[in-house]
Each structure stands twice: as structure tokens, then as C-alpha cells.
Write a protein that holds these residues in place. Structure first.
Motif, PDB file in Angstrom:
ATOM      1  N   ASP A   1      33.127  32.767  58.636  1.00 50.34           N
ATOM      2  CA  ASP A   1      34.362  32.613  57.877  1.00 50.34           C
ATOM      3  C   ASP A   1      34.138  32.595  56.368  1.00 50.34           C
ATOM      4  O   ASP A   1      35.099  32.569  55.597  1.00 50.34           O
ATOM      5  CB  ASP A   1      35.072  31.332  58.298  1.00 50.34           C
ATOM      6  CG  ASP A   1      35.531  31.375  59.749  1.00 50.34           C
ATOM      7  OD1 ASP A   1      35.810  32.480  60.260  1.00 50.34           O
ATOM      8  OD2 ASP A   1      35.601  30.303  60.368  1.00 50.34           O
ATOM      9  N   GLY A   2      32.880  32.578  55.944  1.00 52.41           N
ATOM     10  CA  GLY A   2      32.574  32.568  54.524  1.00 52.41           C
ATOM     11  C   GLY A   2      33.002  31.296  53.826  1.00 52.41           C
ATOM     12  O   GLY A   2      33.500  31.333  52.698  1.00 52.41           O
TER      13      GLY A   2
ATOM     14  N   ALA B   1      35.036  28.450  49.478  1.00 52.27           N
ATOM     15  CA  ALA B   1      34.546  29.788  49.820  1.00 52.27           C
ATOM     16  C   ALA B   1      33.078  29.933  49.445  1.00 52.27           C
ATOM     17  O   ALA B   1      32.629  29.423  48.423  1.00 52.27           O
ATOM     18  CB  ALA B   1      35.368  30.843  49.087  1.00 52.27           C
TER      19      ALA B   1
ATOM     20  N   ARG C   1      31.868  33.181  49.748  1.00 51.11           N
ATOM     21  CA  ARG C   1      31.841  34.586  49.311  1.00 51.11           C
ATOM     22  C   ARG C   1      33.272  35.011  48.927  1.00 51.11           C
ATOM     23  O   ARG C   1      34.250  34.418  49.389  1.00 51.11           O
ATOM     24  CB  ARG C   1      31.249  35.499  50.376  1.00 51.11           C
ATOM     25  CG  ARG C   1      31.950  35.505  51.697  1.00 51.11           C
ATOM     26  CD  ARG C   1      31.296  36.502  52.672  1.00 51.11           C
ATOM     27  NE  ARG C   1      32.210  36.765  53.741  1.00 51.11           N
ATOM     28  CZ  ARG C   1      32.154  36.185  54.944  1.00 51.11           C
ATOM     29  NH1 ARG C   1      31.175  35.335  55.220  1.00 51.11           N
ATOM     30  NH2 ARG C   1      33.050  36.462  55.857  1.00 51.11           N
ATOM     31  N   GLU C   2      33.354  36.015  48.085  1.00 52.13           N
ATOM     32  CA  GLU C   2      34.635  36.424  47.505  1.00 52.13           C
ATOM     33  C   GLU C   2      35.615  37.033  48.501  1.00 52.13           C
ATOM     34  O   GLU C   2      36.818  37.040  48.246  1.00 52.13           O
ATOM     35  CB  GLU C   2      34.391  37.406  46.362  1.00 52.13           C
ATOM     36  CG  GLU C   2      33.737  36.763  45.160  1.00 52.13           C
ATOM     37  CD  GLU C   2      33.516  37.736  44.023  1.00 52.13           C
ATOM     38  OE1 GLU C   2      34.155  38.811  43.994  1.00 52.13           O
ATOM     39  OE2 GLU C   2      32.707  37.418  43.140  1.00 52.13           O
ATOM     40  N   ASP C   3      35.122  37.545  49.636  1.00 52.95           N
ATOM     41  CA  ASP C   3      36.026  38.186  50.599  1.00 52.95           C
ATOM     42  C   ASP C   3      36.473  37.250  51.723  1.00 52.95           C
ATOM     43  O   ASP C   3      37.130  37.685  52.666  1.00 52.95           O
ATOM     44  CB  ASP C   3      35.366  39.432  51.189  1.00 52.95           C
ATOM     45  CG  ASP C   3      34.166  39.115  52.070  1.00 52.95           C
ATOM     46  OD1 ASP C   3      33.563  38.033  51.896  1.00 52.95           O
ATOM     47  OD2 ASP C   3      33.822  39.960  52.925  1.00 52.95           O
ATOM     48  N   SER C   4      36.155  35.984  51.619  1.00 59.15           N
ATOM     49  CA  SER C   4      36.544  35.055  52.689  1.00 59.15           C
ATOM     50  C   SER C   4      38.029  34.734  52.600  1.00 59.15           C
ATOM     51  O   SER C   4      38.632  34.825  51.521  1.00 59.15           O
ATOM     52  CB  SER C   4      35.728  33.760  52.605  1.00 59.15           C
ATOM     53  OG  SER C   4      36.218  32.935  51.571  1.00 59.15           O
ATOM     54  N   PRO C   5      38.648  34.358  53.726  1.00 58.67           N
ATOM     55  CA  PRO C   5      40.061  33.969  53.704  1.00 58.67           C
ATOM     56  C   PRO C   5      40.342  32.814  52.727  1.00 58.67           C
ATOM     57  O   PRO C   5      41.385  32.802  52.080  1.00 58.67           O
ATOM     58  CB  PRO C   5      40.335  33.556  55.144  1.00 58.67           C
ATOM     59  CG  PRO C   5      39.352  34.322  55.956  1.00 58.67           C
ATOM     60  CD  PRO C   5      38.118  34.376  55.091  1.00 58.67           C
TER      61      PRO C   5
ATOM     62  N   ALA D   1      38.689  32.169  49.913  1.00 61.10           N
ATOM     63  CA  ALA D   1      38.639  32.724  48.558  1.00 61.10           C
ATOM     64  C   ALA D   1      39.950  33.429  48.229  1.00 61.10           C
ATOM     65  O   ALA D   1      40.499  33.267  47.125  1.00 61.10           O
ATOM     66  CB  ALA D   1      37.466  33.691  48.414  1.00 61.10           C
ATOM     67  N   LYS D   2      40.476  34.186  49.168  1.00 56.24           N
ATOM     68  CA  LYS D   2      41.749  34.890  48.959  1.00 56.24           C
ATOM     69  C   LYS D   2      42.888  33.894  48.798  1.00 56.24           C
ATOM     70  O   LYS D   2      43.774  34.077  47.956  1.00 56.24           O
ATOM     71  CB  LYS D   2      42.001  35.852  50.116  1.00 56.24           C
ATOM     72  CG  LYS D   2      41.027  37.008  50.151  1.00 56.24           C
ATOM     73  CD  LYS D   2      41.211  37.856  51.376  1.00 56.24           C
ATOM     74  CE  LYS D   2      40.132  38.928  51.445  1.00 56.24           C
ATOM     75  NZ  LYS D   2      40.204  39.708  52.670  1.00 56.24           N
TER      76      LYS D   2
ATOM     77  N   GLU E   1      42.647  32.297  45.328  1.00 56.12           N
ATOM     78  CA  GLU E   1      43.049  33.253  44.293  1.00 56.12           C
ATOM     79  C   GLU E   1      44.570  33.388  44.239  1.00 56.12           C
ATOM     80  O   GLU E   1      45.165  33.449  43.166  1.00 56.12           O
ATOM     81  CB  GLU E   1      42.404  34.613  44.569  1.00 56.12           C
ATOM     82  CG  GLU E   1      42.706  35.654  43.503  1.00 56.12           C
ATOM     83  CD  GLU E   1      42.026  36.971  43.797  1.00 56.12           C
ATOM     84  OE1 GLU E   1      42.710  38.006  43.710  1.00 56.12           O
ATOM     85  OE2 GLU E   1      40.814  36.965  44.115  1.00 56.12           O
TER      86      GLU E   1
END
Length: 133
Positions: free
Chosen positions: A40-41, A59, A61-65, A67-68, A71
């Protein structure tokens, strides 16, 4: 009833160490479990409250749910984890009731649990995690 109790309330944070420090100072709380969930990052820190948890999650990593989410919405409540005796049966019941599953079938979660997520669009704006211990 398929729900047995609230497993956790997940709070998305930018800085996990800072959030842990706040809970330690403000509530005299301590982390009872900490884990990186690569799939899941995220990195999570669990603070036990009675038979449930506050899950601080950041998060990795930047592409994890998460992180989103951070943002788009900033820090705050990310999801509610409901404890169930049978994750597959609960997932099936929610789908039958019109919910939209994120996970097509239950999968491994943190703490050795089995989990499945329900999309907020099919659950009145709340991301739901089903948690089987």
C-alpha cells in the motif's frame, strides 16, 4: 450483524514522527504496533485505545493512495476500519447492498489481518476497511 466493533480510525499525516510525538505529548499515548505495508506504500503506527486503534499513516512513496489523499485533501481522517469475523462474507454483503469494492477479494493486511476496502462513492463518502483478525 457483520460488524463486531471499530478496529481503527486511520489518520493520514505528512510526518509520522511528528504525529506520534503529538499523540505521546497530548494523550500520553504510546505506539503499540508499527509497520511498513509495502503493497500500500504506507507506514503506520497504531495507538491502542480500549479494543480499537488510532492508526497514524504516512506515505512511503508518491504513488500510494495515502500520498494522493494528502495531496488532494491534506492531513486528516483517511478511513474507518470495521472489525468483522469473516472479511469475505462482509465484503460480499456490502457488494450485495450496492457498495463498490476496491478489493475484489480479501487480502493480507497489517498485524496479520485480512482486509478489504470499500470505495467511498458507494459508502456515503467514507472509505471503509473491513478487518478480520
Amino acid at each position: 450483524m457483520l460488524l463486531s466493533e471499530i478496529d481503527h480510525v486511520a489518520i493520514a499525516v505528512h510526518d509520522l514522527e511528528q504525529a506520534i510525538s503529538f499523540y505521546e505529548r497530548a494523550f500520553e499515548a504510546s505506539v503499540t504496533h508499527r509497520e511498513i505495508v509495502e503493497r500500500d506504500g504506507v507506514e503506520e503506527a497504531l495507538i491502542k485505545v480500549a479494543d480499537s486503534y488510532v492508526q497514524l499513516t504516512a506515505a512511503t512513496r508518491e504513488d500510494s493512495p495515502v500520498a494522493k489523499f494528502l495531496e488532494k485533501r491534506g492531513e486528516g481522517i483517511h478511513h474507518i476500519g470495521y472489525r468483522v469475523d469473516d472479511c469475505a462474507a462482509a465484503l460480499e454483503s456490502l457488494i450485495a447492498a450496492g457498495a463498490t469494492a476496491i478489493d475484489a477479494e480479501p487480502r493480507p493486511g497489517s498485524r496479520g489481518t485480512t482486509v478489504a476496502f470499500i470505495h467511498p462513492k458507494g459508502a456515503f463518502g467514507t472509505l471503509i476497511e473491513l478487518v478480520q483478525e
